[in-house]
Each structure stands twice: as structure tokens, then as C-alpha cells.
Design a protein around this motif. Structure first.
Motif, PDB file in Angstrom:
ATOM      1  N   PHE A  76      -3.190 -27.374  64.573  1.00 55.05           N
ATOM      2  CA  PHE A  76      -2.466 -27.003  65.485  1.00 55.05           C
ATOM      3  C   PHE A  76      -3.376 -25.117  64.962  1.00 55.05           C
ATOM      4  CE2 PHE A  76       0.089 -30.027  65.120  1.00 55.05           C
ATOM      5  CZ  PHE A  76       0.818 -30.562  65.941  1.00 55.05           C
ATOM      6  N   PRO A  77      -3.890 -24.506  66.079  1.00 56.39           N
ATOM      7  CA  PRO A  77      -4.492 -23.199  65.785  1.00 56.39           C
ATOM      8  C   PRO A  77      -2.784 -22.060  65.095  1.00 56.39           C
ATOM      9  CG  PRO A  77      -4.522 -23.733  67.631  1.00 56.39           C
ATOM     10  CD  PRO A  77      -3.929 -25.146  67.259  1.00 56.39           C
ATOM     11  N   ILE A  78      -3.056 -21.520  63.636  1.00 57.63           N
ATOM     12  CA  ILE A  78      -2.025 -20.939  63.042  1.00 57.63           C
ATOM     13  C   ILE A  78      -2.984 -19.756  62.710  1.00 57.63           C
ATOM     14  CG2 ILE A  78      -1.004 -20.128  60.919  1.00 57.63           C
ATOM     15  CD1 ILE A  78      -0.963 -23.460  60.416  1.00 57.63           C
ATOM     16  N   ARG A  79      -1.932 -18.421  62.925  1.00 56.38           N
ATOM     17  CA  ARG A  79      -3.049 -17.067  62.564  1.00 56.38           C
ATOM     18  C   ARG A  79      -1.469 -16.256  61.653  1.00 56.38           C
ATOM     19  NH1 ARG A  79      -2.265 -13.553  68.431  1.00 56.38           N
ATOM     20  NH2 ARG A  79       0.080 -13.652  68.040  1.00 56.38           N
ATOM     21  N   ASN A  80      -2.126 -15.289  60.723  1.00 53.30           N
ATOM     22  CA  ASN A  80      -1.624 -14.826  59.899  1.00 53.30           C
ATOM     23  C   ASN A  80      -1.929 -13.284  60.244  1.00 53.30           C
ATOM     24  OD1 ASN A  80      -0.697 -16.763  58.631  1.00 53.30           O
ATOM     25  ND2 ASN A  80      -2.211 -17.326  58.163  1.00 53.30           N
ATOM     26  N   ARG A  81      -1.071 -12.227  59.973  1.00 55.22           N
ATOM     27  CA  ARG A  81      -1.330 -11.278  60.093  1.00 55.22           C
ATOM     28  C   ARG A  81      -0.248 -10.774  58.775  1.00 55.22           C
ATOM     29  NH1 ARG A  81       0.363  -8.132  65.541  1.00 55.22           N
ATOM     30  NH2 ARG A  81       2.472  -8.979  64.881  1.00 55.22           N
ATOM     31  N   LEU A  82      -1.309 -10.048  57.742  1.00 59.08           N
ATOM     32  CA  LEU A  82      -0.556  -8.964  57.176  1.00 59.08           C
ATOM     33  C   LEU A  82      -0.186  -7.408  57.512  1.00 59.08           C
ATOM     34  CD1 LEU A  82      -0.057  -8.281  53.949  1.00 59.08           C
ATOM     35  CD2 LEU A  82      -2.355  -7.717  53.799  1.00 59.08           C
ATOM     36  N   ARG A  83       1.512  -7.255  56.771  1.00 63.64           N
ATOM     37  CA  ARG A  83       2.011  -5.691  56.848  1.00 63.64           C
ATOM     38  C   ARG A  83       2.037  -5.399  55.934  1.00 63.64           C
ATOM     39  NH1 ARG A  83       4.602  -5.135  62.660  1.00 63.64           N
ATOM     40  NH2 ARG A  83       4.251  -7.167  63.751  1.00 63.64           N
ATOM     41  N   MET A  84       2.120  -4.322  54.962  1.00 64.94           N
ATOM     42  CA  MET A  84       1.976  -3.446  54.128  1.00 64.94           C
ATOM     43  C   MET A  84       2.589  -2.341  54.015  1.00 64.94           C
ATOM     44  SD  MET A  84      -0.425  -5.121  51.255  1.00 64.94           S
ATOM     45  CE  MET A  84      -2.090  -3.637  52.335  1.00 64.94           C
ATOM     46  N   GLU A  85       3.532  -1.312  53.678  1.00 62.63           N
ATOM     47  CA  GLU A  85       4.423  -0.471  53.934  1.00 62.63           C
ATOM     48  C   GLU A  85       4.054   0.234  51.877  1.00 62.63           C
ATOM     49  OE1 GLU A  85       8.332  -0.416  54.975  1.00 62.63           O
ATOM     50  OE2 GLU A  85       7.246  -1.308  57.600  1.00 62.63           O
ATOM     51  N   ILE A  86       4.105   1.617  52.131  1.00 63.43           N
ATOM     52  CA  ILE A  86       3.667   2.445  50.532  1.00 63.43           C
ATOM     53  C   ILE A  86       5.915   3.108  51.219  1.00 63.43           C
ATOM     54  CG2 ILE A  86       3.383   3.375  49.179  1.00 63.43           C
ATOM     55  CD1 ILE A  86       0.877   2.992  49.589  1.00 63.43           C
ATOM     56  N   LEU A  87       6.032   3.580  50.653  1.00 64.45           N
ATOM     57  CA  LEU A  87       7.331   3.834  50.810  1.00 64.45           C
ATOM     58  C   LEU A  87       7.772   5.123  49.891  1.00 64.45           C
ATOM     59  CD1 LEU A  87      10.198   1.117  50.251  1.00 64.45           C
ATOM     60  CD2 LEU A  87       9.378   1.414  52.639  1.00 64.45           C
ATOM     61  N   VAL A  88       6.785   6.474  51.180  1.00 61.21           N
ATOM     62  CA  VAL A  88       6.554   6.904  50.759  1.00 61.21           C
ATOM     63  C   VAL A  88       7.898   7.838  50.077  1.00 61.21           C
ATOM     64  CG1 VAL A  88       5.107   8.999  51.044  1.00 61.21           C
ATOM     65  CG2 VAL A  88       4.637   7.449  52.146  1.00 61.21           C
ATOM     66  N   ASP A  89       8.464   8.476  50.764  1.00 63.31           N
ATOM     67  CA  ASP A  89       9.823   8.636  50.494  1.00 63.31           C
ATOM     68  C   ASP A  89      10.985   8.704  49.235  1.00 63.31           C
ATOM     69  OD1 ASP A  89       9.882  10.234  53.065  1.00 63.31           O
ATOM     70  OD2 ASP A  89      10.985   8.851  53.938  1.00 63.31           O
ATOM     71  N   GLU A  90      10.004   7.333  48.048  1.00 62.38           N
ATOM     72  CA  GLU A  90      10.807   6.391  47.163  1.00 62.38           C
ATOM     73  C   GLU A  90      10.017   6.384  46.281  1.00 62.38           C
ATOM     74  OE1 GLU A  90      12.858   2.403  48.553  1.00 62.38           O
ATOM     75  OE2 GLU A  90      13.423   3.310  50.506  1.00 62.38           O
ATOM     76  N   GLY A  91       8.559   7.433  46.251  1.00 65.10           N
ATOM     77  CA  GLY A  91       7.821   7.339  45.415  1.00 65.10           C
ATOM     78  C   GLY A  91       7.286   8.103  45.619  1.00 65.10           C
ATOM     79  N   SER A  92       6.704   8.771  44.581  1.00 69.69           N
ATOM     80  CA  SER A  92       5.985  10.386  43.553  1.00 69.69           C
ATOM     81  C   SER A  92       4.410   9.655  43.217  1.00 69.69           C
ATOM     82  CB  SER A  92       6.877  11.081  43.165  1.00 69.69           C
ATOM     83  OG  SER A  92       7.116  10.712  41.507  1.00 69.69           O
ATOM     84  N   ARG A  93       3.701  10.404  42.648  1.00 65.53           N
ATOM     85  CA  ARG A  93       2.411  10.980  41.820  1.00 65.53           C
ATOM     86  C   ARG A  93       2.878   9.997  40.414  1.00 65.53           C
ATOM     87  NH1 ARG A  93      -2.328  12.963  43.338  1.00 65.53           N
ATOM     88  NH2 ARG A  93      -3.667  12.733  40.787  1.00 65.53           N
ATOM     89  N   THR A  94       3.958  10.509  39.863  1.00 72.64           N
ATOM     90  CA  THR A  94       4.181  10.614  38.578  1.00 72.64           C
ATOM     91  C   THR A  94       5.098   9.141  38.234  1.00 72.64           C
ATOM     92  OG1 THR A  94       6.247  11.755  38.460  1.00 72.64           O
ATOM     93  CG2 THR A  94       4.439  12.685  37.796  1.00 72.64           C
ATOM     94  N   GLU A  95       5.845   8.917  39.171  1.00 72.77           N
ATOM     95  CA  GLU A  95       6.871   7.614  39.273  1.00 72.77           C
ATOM     96  C   GLU A  95       5.861   6.878  39.106  1.00 72.77           C
ATOM     97  OE1 GLU A  95       9.651   7.914  37.688  1.00 72.77           O
ATOM     98  OE2 GLU A  95       9.361   9.976  36.779  1.00 72.77           O
ATOM     99  N   GLY A  96       5.135   6.445  40.362  1.00 70.21           N
ATOM    100  CA  GLY A  96       4.799   5.019  41.109  1.00 70.21           C
ATOM    101  C   GLY A  96       4.589   5.176  42.705  1.00 70.21           C
TER     102      GLY A  96
END
Length: 156
Positions: A76-96
Motif C-alpha cells: 500500500f502506498p504510504i506518505r509522511n509529512r513532518l511538521r515542526m514548530e518552535i514556540l517563539v513566545d515560550e522561549g528565549s535565547r537564555t532559556e532555550g
């Protein structure tokens, strides 16, 4: 008035069907650009995901791949798609940064369409949790290596 209400309700229910069981990780302190570059290095070079630039937005921390097709053991044909999000409002340069990701999976169950399925032939087949686990290990080793416990061989 009733058609307008039904359109709104259909839109709300359609959103419910696209629920994802996100996996999350937190990076070590780094810039947003470093986190984005780390994501791109892992998913592009090692796993062969191709970014869909029309659906990705670095400034908002959204990354989505094009569909990657393969065959199941039963052809059976199968297809995959990757979705990623960096939660910009919940992080910072110093905290990660908090990063969440999911690999959607669709399947074409009509073997008559095996060689050339149309968009209507695909149906949801959940998520590829095995690929998500492998991707998560790679992301942690790249973006949060201090959190990885290294054990000496032979010790438990």
C-alpha cells in the motif's frame, strides 16, 4: 443566516480532525537562528525531508516538509509529512526554545491506484511514532546534548 452558521460549524469540526499528538523537547540556551539551523541540519541531511517553503515560516518558527512517499510491507502506498514548530513566545535565547513536532501519515488503500494515487485516494493513517522517536533522539543530541546521559560500556 443558517448557511453561515453551518459553514462555521463545519470549519470548526474540520479543525478537530487534524489533531496531532505533538512530541516536545527543549533546547539548550541558543539563538533562534541556531535552533532553526539545527532543525534544518537534522531533518534535511540525515532524514531526507524536503522543506515545503510555501508552508514554512522561519520568523514564526513553523517548518513543514513536502510529502515523502514509500510502500508498506503489503504494497500500500504510504506518505509522511513532518511538521515542526518552535514556540517563539515560550522561549528565549537564555532559556532555550520549546520545539514540538509530529509526523503525519496517510495511506492509499486502493491497490488499483498503487502506481498513481490522486489526492482523493489518500486517507489519514495516524502518525509515524517510530520515525518521531528516532527524529527526537537526533534532535536532542543536536539541540540539547547536555541532557543526554552517556553511560560507560558495561555499566548499568
Amino acid at each position: 443566516m443558517k448557511p453561515a452558521v453551518s459553514i462555521v460549524l463545519c470549519a470548526l469540526f474540520a479543525g478537530c480532525s487534524s489533531f496531532r499528538n505533538w512530541r516536545e523537547l527543549k533546547t539548550e540556551p541558543m539563538s533562534l537562528g541556531e535552533a532553526w539551523k539545527g532543525l534544518e541540519d537534522i531533518v534535511g541531511s540525515r532524514d531526507g525531508w524536503t522543506e515545503d517553503r510555501s508552508r514554512s515560516d522561519r520568523g514564526n518558527g513553523l517548518w513543514e516538509s513536502r510529502w515523502k512517499e514509500r510502500e508498506s510491507p503489503m504494497n500500500f502506498p504510504i506518505r509522511n509529512r513532518l511538521r515542526m514548530e518552535i514556540l517563539v513566545d515560550e522561549g528565549s535565547r537564555t532559556e532555550g526554545w520549546v520545539i514540538r513536532y509530529a509526523i503525519e501519515q496517510e495511506k492509499c488503500e486502493d491497490l488499483r491506484r498503487h502506481m498513481d494515487p490522486t489526492e482523493q485516494d489518500w486517507s489519514s493513517d495516524g502518525q509515524n511514532t517510530e520515525a518521531e522517536a528516532v527524529l527526537g533522539e537526533r534532535l536532542v543530541r543536536r539541540l540539547a546534548p547536555a541532557s543526554v546521559e552517556v553511560r560507560a560500556p558495561g555499566r548499568r
